[in-house]
Design an enzyme around this catalytic site. Structure first.
Site, PDB file in Angstrom:
ATOM      1  N   CYS A 133       0.831  -1.212   0.000  1.00  0.00           N
ATOM      2  CA  CYS A 133       0.000   0.000   0.000  1.00  0.00           C
ATOM      3  C   CYS A 133       0.862   1.258   0.000  1.00  0.00           C
ATOM      4  O   CYS A 133       0.603   2.201  -0.751  1.00  0.00           O
ATOM      5  CB  CYS A 133      -0.929   0.005   1.216  1.00  0.00           C
ATOM      6  SG  CYS A 133      -1.982  -1.453   1.324  1.00  0.00           S
ATOM      7  N   SER A 134       1.875   1.272   0.835  1.00  0.00           N
ATOM      8  CA  SER A 134       2.708   2.468   1.014  1.00  0.00           C
ATOM      9  C   SER A 134       3.778   2.651  -0.053  1.00  0.00           C
ATOM     10  O   SER A 134       4.173   3.777  -0.347  1.00  0.00           O
ATOM     11  CB  SER A 134       3.399   2.433   2.379  1.00  0.00           C
ATOM     12  OG  SER A 134       2.457   2.581   3.409  1.00  0.00           O
TER      13      SER A 134
END
Length: 162
Positions: free
Chosen positions: A51-52
């Site tokens: 996600c990051s």
């Protein structure tokens, strides 16, 4: 409940975020999407590697290109509280276009039919990874991942639908 699909209307609910003045706001999804072309993408967890490092950065990097193709809003949703979403958003200093929205109780994620039970990993109910292209509250593309995959929900994948 079946996952949201192409042709479905986008459900409405209230999500939370911090505005530019650092004030907590409640906003209806329909108020952000009615009469507009929006991308709503969901992630299983803030501060997690995929996600990051891949999912969110892709939408930040491609924001100008997405907007040049008529996208009005880019909305990131996660099953988390608005304070965590605010802290996570601050880790992307180049971001000017992605709005981080909190779905703390996963109520909206359930309405989309995109919940993911990660209880065995100690994470509880989360969102499946997905990206929706929505035009005036109607789903035009629904790119929903299986398990922890990241193969169909990137900014590049949504660009192919525009």
């Amino acid at each position: 409940m079946a996952p949201i699909a192409v042709g479905d209307p986008l459900p409405d609910d209230t999500l939370a975020y911090f505005d530019e003045q650092d004030q907590l706001q409640q906003v209806s999804v329909h108020s952000l999407a009615a009469g507009k072309k929006v991308i709503l993408f969901g992630v299983p967890g803030d501060f997690t590697p995929t996600c990051s490092l891949k999912h969110v950065p892709g939408f930040i990097e491609k924001a100008d290109e997405l907007k040049s193709k008529g996208v009005d809003e880019i909305l990131c949703i996660s099953v988390n509280d608005p304070f965590v979403m605010k802290a996570w958003a601050k880790t992307f200093p180049k971001n000017k276009s992605v709005k981080f929205l909190a779905d703390g109780s996963a109520k909206y994620t359930h309405a989309l039919g995109l919940e993911l039970d990660l209880s065995e990993k100690g994470l509880g109910t989360r969102s499946r990874r997905f990206a929706l292209l929505v035009d005036d509250l109607k789903v035009k593309a629904a790119n929903v991942e299986s398990g922890g995959d990241f193969t169909v929900s990137s900014a590049d994948d949504i660009l192919k639908s525009l």
